[in-house]
Design a protein around this motif. Structure first.
Motif, PDB file in Angstrom:
ATOM      1  N   THR A 100       0.794  -1.541  -0.159  1.00  0.00           N
ATOM      2  CA  THR A 100      -0.290   0.104  -0.209  1.00  0.00           C
ATOM      3  C   THR A 100       1.112   0.882   0.042  1.00  0.00           C
ATOM      4  OG1 THR A 100      -0.493  -0.081   2.422  1.00  0.00           O
ATOM      5  CG2 THR A 100      -1.831  -1.283   0.836  1.00  0.00           C
ATOM      6  N   ASP A 101       1.879   0.793  -0.138  1.00  0.00           N
ATOM      7  CA  ASP A 101       2.677   2.876   0.088  1.00  0.00           C
ATOM      8  C   ASP A 101       3.459   2.571  -1.249  1.00  0.00           C
ATOM      9  OD1 ASP A 101       2.611   3.207   2.973  1.00  0.00           O
ATOM     10  OD2 ASP A 101       4.297   1.478   3.493  1.00  0.00           O
ATOM     11  N   ASP A 102       3.574   1.115  -1.831  1.00  0.00           N
ATOM     12  CA  ASP A 102       4.617   1.759  -3.394  1.00  0.00           C
ATOM     13  C   ASP A 102       3.325   2.419  -4.222  1.00  0.00           C
ATOM     14  OD1 ASP A 102       6.041  -0.528  -2.699  1.00  0.00           O
ATOM     15  OD2 ASP A 102       5.128  -2.313  -3.091  1.00  0.00           O
ATOM     16  N   LEU A 149      -8.187   3.231 -14.738  1.00  0.00           N
ATOM     17  CA  LEU A 149      -7.328   1.515 -15.143  1.00  0.00           C
ATOM     18  C   LEU A 149      -6.121   1.363 -14.064  1.00  0.00           C
ATOM     19  CD1 LEU A 149      -7.009   2.144 -19.218  1.00  0.00           C
ATOM     20  CD2 LEU A 149      -8.241   1.114 -17.182  1.00  0.00           C
ATOM     21  N   GLY A 150      -5.480   3.066 -13.794  1.00  0.00           N
ATOM     22  CA  GLY A 150      -4.339   3.410 -12.712  1.00  0.00           C
ATOM     23  C   GLY A 150      -4.949   2.531 -11.543  1.00  0.00           C
ATOM     24  N   ARG A 151      -5.848   2.531 -10.956  1.00  0.00           N
ATOM     25  CA  ARG A 151      -6.970   1.989  -9.952  1.00  0.00           C
ATOM     26  C   ARG A 151      -6.764   0.888  -9.560  1.00  0.00           C
ATOM     27  NH1 ARG A 151      -9.681   7.031 -10.515  1.00  0.00           N
ATOM     28  NH2 ARG A 151     -11.516   6.189 -10.139  1.00  0.00           N
ATOM     29  N   LEU A 152      -7.530   0.367 -11.093  1.00  0.00           N
ATOM     30  CA  LEU A 152      -7.527  -0.845 -11.358  1.00  0.00           C
ATOM     31  C   LEU A 152      -5.578  -1.756 -11.028  1.00  0.00           C
ATOM     32  CD1 LEU A 152      -9.431  -3.870 -11.714  1.00  0.00           C
ATOM     33  CD2 LEU A 152      -8.548  -3.246 -13.915  1.00  0.00           C
ATOM     34  N   ASP A 153      -5.011  -1.067 -12.059  1.00  0.00           N
ATOM     35  CA  ASP A 153      -3.459  -1.817 -11.526  1.00  0.00           C
ATOM     36  C   ASP A 153      -3.275  -1.963 -10.061  1.00  0.00           C
ATOM     37  OD1 ASP A 153      -1.581  -3.092 -12.800  1.00  0.00           O
ATOM     38  OD2 ASP A 153      -0.473  -1.439 -11.773  1.00  0.00           O
ATOM     39  N   PHE A 154      -3.082  -0.608  -9.776  1.00  0.00           N
ATOM     40  CA  PHE A 154      -2.974  -0.885  -8.094  1.00  0.00           C
ATOM     41  C   PHE A 154      -3.439  -1.719  -7.374  1.00  0.00           C
ATOM     42  CE2 PHE A 154      -2.618   1.105  -3.687  1.00  0.00           C
ATOM     43  CZ  PHE A 154      -1.507   1.616  -3.751  1.00  0.00           C
ATOM     44  N   SER A 155      -4.602  -1.804  -7.772  1.00  0.00           N
ATOM     45  CA  SER A 155      -5.734  -2.815  -6.644  1.00  0.00           C
ATOM     46  C   SER A 155      -5.767  -4.531  -6.793  1.00  0.00           C
ATOM     47  CB  SER A 155      -7.591  -2.224  -6.785  1.00  0.00           C
ATOM     48  OG  SER A 155      -7.712  -0.878  -6.698  1.00  0.00           O
ATOM     49  N   VAL A 156      -5.351  -4.120  -8.273  1.00  0.00           N
ATOM     50  CA  VAL A 156      -4.917  -5.817  -8.506  1.00  0.00           C
ATOM     51  C   VAL A 156      -3.462  -6.069  -7.500  1.00  0.00           C
ATOM     52  CG1 VAL A 156      -4.603  -7.740 -10.113  1.00  0.00           C
ATOM     53  CG2 VAL A 156      -6.665  -5.921 -10.843  1.00  0.00           C
ATOM     54  N   ARG A 157      -2.631  -5.384  -7.850  1.00  0.00           N
ATOM     55  CA  ARG A 157      -1.365  -5.276  -7.652  1.00  0.00           C
ATOM     56  C   ARG A 157      -1.279  -5.717  -5.668  1.00  0.00           C
ATOM     57  NH1 ARG A 157       2.684  -2.402 -10.646  1.00  0.00           N
ATOM     58  NH2 ARG A 157       4.072  -3.628  -9.984  1.00  0.00           N
ATOM     59  N   HIS A 199       0.996   6.966 -12.967  1.00  0.00           N
ATOM     60  CA  HIS A 199       1.137   6.710 -11.255  1.00  0.00           C
ATOM     61  C   HIS A 199       0.338   7.067 -10.689  1.00  0.00           C
ATOM     62  CE1 HIS A 199       5.587   7.402 -12.707  1.00  0.00           C
ATOM     63  NE2 HIS A 199       4.979   7.709 -14.038  1.00  0.00           N
ATOM     64  N   THR A 200      -0.257   6.234  -9.714  1.00  0.00           N
ATOM     65  CA  THR A 200      -1.210   5.298  -9.273  1.00  0.00           C
ATOM     66  C   THR A 200      -0.813   5.476  -7.682  1.00  0.00           C
ATOM     67  OG1 THR A 200      -2.408   5.138 -11.268  1.00  0.00           O
ATOM     68  CG2 THR A 200      -3.723   4.492  -7.978  1.00  0.00           C
ATOM     69  N   ARG A 201      -1.291   5.827  -6.372  1.00  0.00           N
ATOM     70  CA  ARG A 201      -1.202   5.845  -5.358  1.00  0.00           C
ATOM     71  C   ARG A 201      -1.298   5.874  -4.261  1.00  0.00           C
ATOM     72  NH1 ARG A 201       2.407  10.321  -3.002  1.00  0.00           N
ATOM     73  NH2 ARG A 201       1.677  12.089  -3.424  1.00  0.00           N
ATOM     74  N   ILE A 202      -1.451   5.580  -2.953  1.00  0.00           N
ATOM     75  CA  ILE A 202      -2.583   5.493  -2.297  1.00  0.00           C
ATOM     76  C   ILE A 202      -1.973   7.288  -1.270  1.00  0.00           C
ATOM     77  CG2 ILE A 202      -3.507   5.588   0.490  1.00  0.00           C
ATOM     78  CD1 ILE A 202      -3.663   2.341  -0.623  1.00  0.00           C
ATOM     79  N   LEU A 203      -2.845   8.701  -1.028  1.00  0.00           N
ATOM     80  CA  LEU A 203      -2.198   9.501  -0.344  1.00  0.00           C
ATOM     81  C   LEU A 203      -2.832   9.018   0.862  1.00  0.00           C
ATOM     82  CD1 LEU A 203      -3.924  12.344  -3.297  1.00  0.00           C
ATOM     83  CD2 LEU A 203      -1.762  11.260  -2.794  1.00  0.00           C
ATOM     84  N   GLY A 204      -3.724   8.697   1.396  1.00  0.00           N
ATOM     85  CA  GLY A 204      -3.771   8.382   2.525  1.00  0.00           C
ATOM     86  C   GLY A 204      -5.587   8.054   2.765  1.00  0.00           C
ATOM     87  N   GLY A 235     -11.022   6.857   1.395  1.00  0.00           N
ATOM     88  CA  GLY A 235      -9.075   6.629   0.492  1.00  0.00           C
ATOM     89  C   GLY A 235      -9.151   7.328  -0.049  1.00  0.00           C
ATOM     90  N   TYR A 236      -8.109   7.628   0.209  1.00  0.00           N
ATOM     91  CA  TYR A 236      -8.020   8.942  -1.815  1.00  0.00           C
ATOM     92  C   TYR A 236      -6.540   8.312  -2.195  1.00  0.00           C
ATOM     93  CZ  TYR A 236     -10.381  11.563   2.139  1.00  0.00           C
ATOM     94  OH  TYR A 236     -11.577  11.810   2.611  1.00  0.00           O
TER      95      TYR A 236
END
Length: 181
Positions: free
Chosen positions: A22-24, A54-62, A98-103, A109-110
């Motif tokens: 979740t930090d990546d 699409l970016g959020r999907l990649d992040f969520s799957v990985r 480039h997709t990441r969790i902000l907080g 979740g953001y």
């Protein structure tokens, strides 16, 4: 979403790529196709929101988020999104997402998706979403525990808190507009 082929491609590719925490930050590449354009020949404003999915999907799957949500039969509705344009992206050009969790706070979740071309941000989408079960919002602590996150919660950045506060002060879209007469 009229981008089913892209969605399927990203989903299958994400399953083969290395896992993330979740930090990546997730990074994928997209190409601009004719159906992404507006009348001015650059990416349509609404398409940035769709492409950020699409970016959020990649992040969520990985990160395993997709699997956890699906296994519990939860959903991930979006509460709001903010989009900022910086430069146009035109037909057949590529950019990285480039997709990441902000907080996260006690409910939401953001996530941020930056569209990057030639090492410069061309647009940024910030999305506010929650995980929702049959009993309502799933507390982020529970969700993060299921993902194996054992660190301190990532606080919501100040600029996101100001955006959330601004959203709260808006009148409800269900309220009737006042008359000028």
């Amino acid at each position: 979403m009229n981008l089913w082929l892209r969605l399927i491609r990203v989903w299958f590719a994400a399953r083969r790529r290395s896992p993330l925490t979740t930090d990546d930050e997730s990074v994928i590449r997209v190409r601009v196709w004719p159906h992404d354009l507006d009348l001015w020949g650059h990416v349509n404003g609404g398409r940035y929101l769709t492409l950020s999915d699409l970016g959020r999907l990649d992040f969520s799957v990985r990160t395993g988020l997709f699997a956890v949500v699906r296994s519990h039969r939860w959903t991930m509705p979006m509460g709001a999104a903010a989009l900022r344009f910086r430069r146009p992206v035109r037909l057949f050009q590529t950019c990285e997402l480039h997709t990441r969790i902000l907080g996260w706070d006690d409910r939401w979740g953001y996530m941020e998706t930056r569209f990057v071309r030639n090492d410069r941000a061309v647009a940024t989408v910030v999305a506010k979403a929650m995980v929702r079960g049959s009993d309502g919002a799933v507390p982020p602590e529970r969700l993060l525990g299921l993902l194996g996150f054992d660190g301190d919660p990532l606080p919501v950045p100040e600029h996101i808190r100001r955006w959330v506060d601004a959203e709260k002060t808006k009148k409800s879209m269900n309220e009737p507009r006042s008359s000028l007469t």
